[in-house]
Structure formats: C-alpha cells, structure tokens
Design a protein around this motif. Structure first.
Motif, PDB file in Angstrom:
ATOM      1  N   SER A   1      45.784  44.459  50.547  1.00 23.80           N
ATOM      2  CA  SER A   1      45.407  45.848  50.809  1.00 23.80           C
ATOM      3  C   SER A   1      44.239  46.297  49.941  1.00 23.80           C
ATOM      4  CB  SER A   1      46.595  46.777  50.578  1.00 23.80           C
ATOM      5  OG  SER A   1      46.883  46.880  49.195  1.00 23.80           O
ATOM      6  N   ARG A   2      43.940  45.554  48.910  1.00 24.24           N
ATOM      7  CA  ARG A   2      42.840  45.905  48.010  1.00 24.24           C
ATOM      8  C   ARG A   2      41.571  45.180  48.442  1.00 24.24           C
ATOM      9  NH1 ARG A   2      44.835  50.400  45.862  1.00 24.24           N
ATOM     10  NH2 ARG A   2      46.732  50.043  44.670  1.00 24.24           N
ATOM     11  N   ALA A   3      40.619  45.927  48.954  1.00 24.04           N
ATOM     12  CA  ALA A   3      39.364  45.343  49.429  1.00 24.04           C
ATOM     13  C   ALA A   3      38.336  45.345  48.301  1.00 24.04           C
ATOM     14  CB  ALA A   3      38.854  46.103  50.640  1.00 24.04           C
ATOM     15  N   CYS A   4      38.573  44.507  47.299  1.00 23.93           N
ATOM     16  CA  CYS A   4      37.706  44.441  46.117  1.00 23.93           C
ATOM     17  C   CYS A   4      36.262  44.117  46.504  1.00 23.93           C
ATOM     18  CB  CYS A   4      38.223  43.401  45.134  1.00 23.93           C
ATOM     19  SG  CYS A   4      39.922  43.688  44.597  1.00 23.93           S
TER      20      CYS A   4
ATOM     21  N   ASN B   1      39.477  46.090  35.751  1.00 23.69           N
ATOM     22  CA  ASN B   1      40.077  45.274  34.692  1.00 23.69           C
ATOM     23  C   ASN B   1      40.674  43.964  35.223  1.00 23.69           C
ATOM     24  OD1 ASN B   1      42.316  46.307  35.984  1.00 23.69           O
ATOM     25  ND2 ASN B   1      43.267  47.165  34.159  1.00 23.69           N
ATOM     26  N   TRP B   2      40.673  43.754  36.531  1.00 25.18           N
ATOM     27  CA  TRP B   2      41.132  42.481  37.086  1.00 25.18           C
ATOM     28  C   TRP B   2      40.046  41.427  36.881  1.00 25.18           C
ATOM     29  CZ3 TRP B   2      43.492  43.289  42.639  1.00 25.18           C
ATOM     30  CH2 TRP B   2      44.707  43.970  42.529  1.00 25.18           C
ATOM     31  N   ASN B   3      40.474  40.196  36.580  1.00 25.62           N
ATOM     32  CA  ASN B   3      39.490  39.128  36.481  1.00 25.62           C
ATOM     33  C   ASN B   3      39.077  38.708  37.900  1.00 25.62           C
ATOM     34  OD1 ASN B   3      41.303  37.089  37.492  1.00 25.62           O
ATOM     35  ND2 ASN B   3      42.193  36.930  35.448  1.00 25.62           N
ATOM     36  N   GLU B   4      37.988  37.967  38.002  1.00 24.94           N
ATOM     37  CA  GLU B   4      37.433  37.608  39.316  1.00 24.94           C
ATOM     38  C   GLU B   4      38.423  36.820  40.175  1.00 24.94           C
ATOM     39  OE1 GLU B   4      34.354  38.578  40.812  1.00 24.94           O
ATOM     40  OE2 GLU B   4      34.575  39.979  39.146  1.00 24.94           O
ATOM     41  N   GLU B   5      39.255  35.995  39.557  1.00 23.03           N
ATOM     42  CA  GLU B   5      40.220  35.193  40.312  1.00 23.03           C
ATOM     43  C   GLU B   5      41.309  36.071  40.955  1.00 23.03           C
ATOM     44  OE1 GLU B   5      39.586  34.171  36.851  1.00 23.03           O
ATOM     45  OE2 GLU B   5      37.875  33.145  37.751  1.00 23.03           O
ATOM     46  N   LYS B   6      41.602  37.185  40.330  1.00 22.97           N
ATOM     47  CA  LYS B   6      42.661  38.063  40.821  1.00 22.97           C
ATOM     48  C   LYS B   6      42.168  39.017  41.911  1.00 22.97           C
ATOM     49  CE  LYS B   6      46.310  41.061  39.072  1.00 22.97           C
ATOM     50  NZ  LYS B   6      46.879  41.758  37.913  1.00 22.97           N
TER      51      LYS B   6
END
Length: 160
Positions: free
Chosen positions: A135-138, A148-153
């Motif tokens: 649901s999170r369209a980063c 604050n999420w790292n790129e892998e997350k």
C-alpha cells in the motif's frame, strides 16, 4: 458490509483515528489514516481473489481498518502498535457484531501483520502483511529521500 460501516462509525475507532491524525499531522511520509486502511483492504481483497484464499471480505476489511489503530498508543505509551491495535480492535469488533471465531482470525492477522515470516504465507496474516507493505507507493513519494526506511525496505515497485 454493515459491520464494516459499524467499525467506521464506532466511537473508539473514530477516537483512535483522530488521535493518530493529530500525532502525525507533521509527518511527511506514511501516515496511518483511513486512506491507508482502505488501500490495505483493497489490495488484500484483490490478492485474496487472485489466489482463491477464501477469506471473507468483511474480515479482510475489518483487519485492514483496525490493523494500525493502536499507533497512537505506540507514540504515547511505547506499546507496539500491533499489540495496541489488537487491544482496541477486540472491543470494537465485539460491539460491531463479530463473533469470537471471527475476532480471533482478525486479531491474529493484526498481531502478525509486522512479522516478516508471515510475508510468504498464503494465510490471512500473510495477506495483511503484504497488502500493508504494497500500500506504500514509495516510488512516487515526495518524502522518499527523507524517509527513515532503508532502500531495501521501501516499496519501489508497483505490486498487487
């Protein structure tokens, strides 16, 4: 979906949502609001249909609407939001006509929606876990670099 409407009109649900919105008003990424809850519900429902999991629509929507309502307890009291959400969800579901078996299923999905090991399971918990992440369209987020999420997350691929 009468019980879903009952959840959305429940004073405890409304109060929790209002508290979360007040606490996240300055947050620039990943808010926990009704739009997020509904995105999780819709994505979970689609996957449920695609994989023929047979999970009842009202249970999926209940879990999605309730999975993060304890977020304010995490901010205010340090209670992990999955546990806080389950505590609040039990009374709301009881008041809205969900029987004990249904409550147990939804509470289990809420309590496990952050556990990585559920990610690959074709279960209710795995379904909510994946829908929550998807649901999170980063990829399109204006706060992507401040997150604050790292790129892998981060969810950098559109998935359903």
């Amino acid at each position: 979906m009468e019980r879903i409407h009952a959840i959305c009109n429940h004073p405890g649900w409304k109060e929790s949502v209002e508290k979360i919105q007040a606490l996240e008003q300055d947050r620039i990424f990943c808010k926990h609001d009704p739009q997020h809850f509904l995105d999780v519900a819709r994505l979970a429902w689609i996957e449920n249909l695609e994989k023929n999991l047979g999970i009842e629509k009202e249970l999926i929507y209940a879990a999605a609407l309730l999975h993060d309502i304890g977020r304010h307890l995490q901010y205010e009291k340090g209670i992990p939001h999955d546990k806080g959400s389950a505590m609040l969800a039990e009374k709301i579901m009881d008041d809205c006509g969900f029987n004990k078996k249904e409550q147990e299923e939804v509470l289990s999905a809420i309590l496990q929606h952050r556990i990585k090991e559920t990610r690959s399971l074709d279960s209710f918990s795995g379904l909510i876990y994946r829908a929550d992440k998807a649901s999170r369209a980063c990829l399109f987020c204006s706060a992507r670099n401040a997150c604050n999420w790292n790129e892998e997350k981060k969810n950098l691929k559109l998935t359903v």
